[in-house]
Design a protein around this motif. Structure first.
Motif, PDB file in Angstrom:
ATOM      1  N   THR A   1      25.724 -36.545  51.815  1.00 52.66           N
ATOM      2  CA  THR A   1      24.716 -35.519  51.548  1.00 52.66           C
ATOM      3  C   THR A   1      25.299 -34.150  51.867  1.00 52.66           C
ATOM      4  O   THR A   1      26.281 -34.033  52.613  1.00 52.66           O
ATOM      5  CB  THR A   1      23.450 -35.746  52.388  1.00 52.66           C
ATOM      6  OG1 THR A   1      23.818 -35.799  53.772  1.00 52.66           O
ATOM      7  CG2 THR A   1      22.769 -37.050  51.998  1.00 52.66           C
ATOM      8  N   ALA A   2      24.667 -33.125  51.315  1.00 54.05           N
ATOM      9  CA  ALA A   2      25.174 -31.767  51.508  1.00 54.05           C
ATOM     10  C   ALA A   2      24.015 -30.789  51.627  1.00 54.05           C
ATOM     11  O   ALA A   2      22.901 -31.047  51.170  1.00 54.05           O
ATOM     12  CB  ALA A   2      26.087 -31.350  50.356  1.00 54.05           C
ATOM     13  N   VAL A   3      24.307 -29.662  52.247  1.00 49.01           N
ATOM     14  CA  VAL A   3      23.374 -28.538  52.338  1.00 49.01           C
ATOM     15  C   VAL A   3      24.119 -27.286  51.888  1.00 49.01           C
ATOM     16  O   VAL A   3      25.204 -26.991  52.405  1.00 49.01           O
ATOM     17  CB  VAL A   3      22.855 -28.338  53.775  1.00 49.01           C
ATOM     18  CG1 VAL A   3      21.928 -27.124  53.837  1.00 49.01           C
ATOM     19  CG2 VAL A   3      22.144 -29.587  54.287  1.00 49.01           C
TER      20      VAL A   3
ATOM     21  N   ALA B   1      17.096 -31.395  46.613  1.00 51.01           N
ATOM     22  CA  ALA B   1      16.461 -32.446  47.405  1.00 51.01           C
ATOM     23  C   ALA B   1      15.389 -31.893  48.333  1.00 51.01           C
ATOM     24  O   ALA B   1      14.374 -32.551  48.587  1.00 51.01           O
ATOM     25  CB  ALA B   1      17.516 -33.191  48.210  1.00 51.01           C
ATOM     26  N   ALA B   2      15.599 -30.706  48.865  1.00 49.58           N
ATOM     27  CA  ALA B   2      14.678 -30.123  49.840  1.00 49.58           C
ATOM     28  C   ALA B   2      15.050 -28.668  50.048  1.00 49.58           C
ATOM     29  O   ALA B   2      16.156 -28.225  49.683  1.00 49.58           O
ATOM     30  CB  ALA B   2      14.733 -30.873  51.167  1.00 49.58           C
ATOM     31  N   LEU B   3      14.127 -27.933  50.679  1.00 53.52           N
ATOM     32  CA  LEU B   3      14.376 -26.559  51.075  1.00 53.52           C
ATOM     33  C   LEU B   3      14.109 -26.420  52.566  1.00 53.52           C
ATOM     34  O   LEU B   3      13.123 -26.959  53.079  1.00 53.52           O
ATOM     35  CB  LEU B   3      13.469 -25.591  50.320  1.00 53.52           C
ATOM     36  CG  LEU B   3      13.704 -25.404  48.817  1.00 53.52           C
ATOM     37  CD1 LEU B   3      12.621 -24.514  48.222  1.00 53.52           C
ATOM     38  CD2 LEU B   3      15.084 -24.818  48.562  1.00 53.52           C
ATOM     39  N   ALA B   4      14.956 -25.670  53.257  1.00 51.25           N
ATOM     40  CA  ALA B   4      14.739 -25.317  54.661  1.00 51.25           C
ATOM     41  C   ALA B   4      14.805 -23.800  54.753  1.00 51.25           C
ATOM     42  O   ALA B   4      15.872 -23.205  54.535  1.00 51.25           O
ATOM     43  CB  ALA B   4      15.794 -25.960  55.554  1.00 51.25           C
TER      44      ALA B   4
ATOM     45  N   LEU C   1      15.548 -32.574  57.066  1.00 49.28           N
ATOM     46  CA  LEU C   1      16.481 -32.716  55.968  1.00 49.28           C
ATOM     47  C   LEU C   1      17.059 -34.121  55.895  1.00 49.28           C
ATOM     48  O   LEU C   1      17.303 -34.647  54.792  1.00 49.28           O
ATOM     49  CB  LEU C   1      17.595 -31.680  56.076  1.00 49.28           C
ATOM     50  CG  LEU C   1      17.170 -30.219  55.853  1.00 49.28           C
ATOM     51  CD1 LEU C   1      18.361 -29.288  55.996  1.00 49.28           C
ATOM     52  CD2 LEU C   1      16.494 -30.046  54.499  1.00 49.28           C
ATOM     53  N   ARG C   2      17.288 -34.758  57.027  1.00 48.84           N
ATOM     54  CA  ARG C   2      17.765 -36.149  57.012  1.00 48.84           C
ATOM     55  C   ARG C   2      16.755 -37.039  56.294  1.00 48.84           C
ATOM     56  O   ARG C   2      17.119 -37.900  55.490  1.00 48.84           O
ATOM     57  CB  ARG C   2      17.978 -36.666  58.427  1.00 48.84           C
ATOM     58  CG  ARG C   2      19.274 -36.230  59.061  1.00 48.84           C
ATOM     59  CD  ARG C   2      19.656 -37.136  60.229  1.00 48.84           C
ATOM     60  NE  ARG C   2      18.563 -37.377  61.155  1.00 48.84           N
ATOM     61  CZ  ARG C   2      18.270 -36.588  62.183  1.00 48.84           C
ATOM     62  NH1 ARG C   2      18.992 -35.498  62.408  1.00 48.84           N
ATOM     63  NH2 ARG C   2      17.266 -36.886  62.985  1.00 48.84           N
ATOM     64  N   THR C   3      15.485 -36.852  56.592  1.00 49.52           N
ATOM     65  CA  THR C   3      14.449 -37.643  55.949  1.00 49.52           C
ATOM     66  C   THR C   3      14.368 -37.341  54.461  1.00 49.52           C
ATOM     67  O   THR C   3      14.252 -38.238  53.617  1.00 49.52           O
ATOM     68  CB  THR C   3      13.086 -37.370  56.603  1.00 49.52           C
ATOM     69  OG1 THR C   3      13.157 -37.708  57.993  1.00 49.52           O
ATOM     70  CG2 THR C   3      11.986 -38.179  55.942  1.00 49.52           C
ATOM     71  N   ALA C   4      14.448 -36.059  54.102  1.00 47.06           N
ATOM     72  CA  ALA C   4      14.347 -35.664  52.703  1.00 47.06           C
ATOM     73  C   ALA C   4      15.535 -36.160  51.881  1.00 47.06           C
ATOM     74  O   ALA C   4      15.393 -36.496  50.711  1.00 47.06           O
ATOM     75  CB  ALA C   4      14.253 -34.137  52.609  1.00 47.06           C
TER      76      ALA C   4
END
Length: 294
Positions: A71-73, A170-173, A291-294
């Motif tokens: 996974t990546a951010v 996948a998600a936003l933080a 983020l791990r969950t998303a």
């Protein structure tokens, strides 16, 4: 380094930002001050930082530990679109890499006033797409995170990816995201970090001759539907607090799954001090868990 008392860190942060973000300070000088001070923010053990090029721009690939990264951010730094770099946000990105188990890419997107809107947005979108086309990731495994201006940029990037490329991150933080830079109705002139004189100057520099209601510039004013699950952090004593609350309400009204944490005792993007302050470290841990969950 052991964590320091909140009162001590706050006592150092306030005077520093009064100088670094003074409304009359030349941008090149402010950049040097911010970059130099970033050395005080240390990295977690076993952090590996590798320079690379992303979207034709300098970037850093940050990992912690030796596990395989699936996974990546994409991390977009704050700084009012005029300041900031991978160096200023290396520590918080590394703490986020530790908590997510992901590889975090910090993009050195083009800054104003040399490169006004939409240069930063163009770079962020291109950087995300390159992670998919050349780095072997899929969109459901790549989140976007950002703080302050970088938080607003993260939201604008997700919107453009969805609308123009059919790609949903996948998600936003979003850490205290600046989602309407053209707004001039701040509840007060200064918080511990930000002041309106500096914010107005940097917003004007980023906008150039553009339209302040353009949702790429001010994503709060655009379509909020169809965005991925989102986590938002904000301090209740921040200049940006009202527009962040408006964003969270707007996301929820649009059907977006949102987690929001408000901090009565933390300042604007205190997450940057995660290596110094336990409360900031805990905040990064919460984002990492999301983020791990998303």
């Amino acid at each position: 380094m052991p964590h320091l008392p909140l009162s001590l860190v706050a006592a150092a942060v306030g005077p520093f930002y009064r100088v670094a973000l003074h409304g009359s300070l030349p941008v090149p000088v402010a950049r040097r001050i911010i970059d130099t001070a970033s050395a005080l923010q240390t990295l977690p053990r076993d952090t590996v930082v590798r320079p690379l090029t992303l979207a034709g721009r300098p970037a850093e690939r940050i990992t912690v530990g030796a596990t395989v990264r699936r996974t990546a951010v994409l991390y977009l730094h704050g700084g009012g679109y005029t300041l900031g770099s991978p160096a200023t946000h290396r520590s918080v990105a590394a703490h986020l890499a530790r908590e997510t188990g992901a590889v975090v890419y910090v993009l050195d997107y083009r800054l104003a006033p040399e490169n006004p809107y939409p240069a930063a947005l163009d770079d962020a979108v291109a950087g995300y797409l390159q992670l998919l086309t050349e780095f072997g990731f899929t969109a459901d495994r790549v989140a976007i995170a950002g703080d302050s201006a970088g938080g607003g940029l993260a939201l604008a990037t997700a919107r453009r990816l969805i609308d123009r490329h059919g790609v949903t991150p996948a998600a936003l933080a979003l850490i205290a995201p600046w989602v309407d830079p053209g707004r001039r109705d701040a509840p007060f002139e200064r918080d511990l970090v930000l002041n309106t004189a500096w914010s107005h100057r940097t917003a004007d520099a980023y906008l150039g001759g553009g339209d302040p209601t353009d949702p790429g510039f001010a994503p709060l004013l655009g379509d909020l539907s169809g965005l991925p699950c989102t986590i938002v952090h904000v301090g209740t004593g921040e200049i940006l607090y009202p527009q962040v609350v408006e964003l969270v309400d707007g996301l929820r009204a649009a059907g977006v799954a949102v987690d929001c944490t408000e901090y009565p005792h933390l300042w604007h993007v205190a997450h940057l001090q995660a290596s110094l302050l336990r409360e900031a470290d805990d905040a990064v841990r919460e984002i990492g868990a999301f983020l791990r969950t998303a």
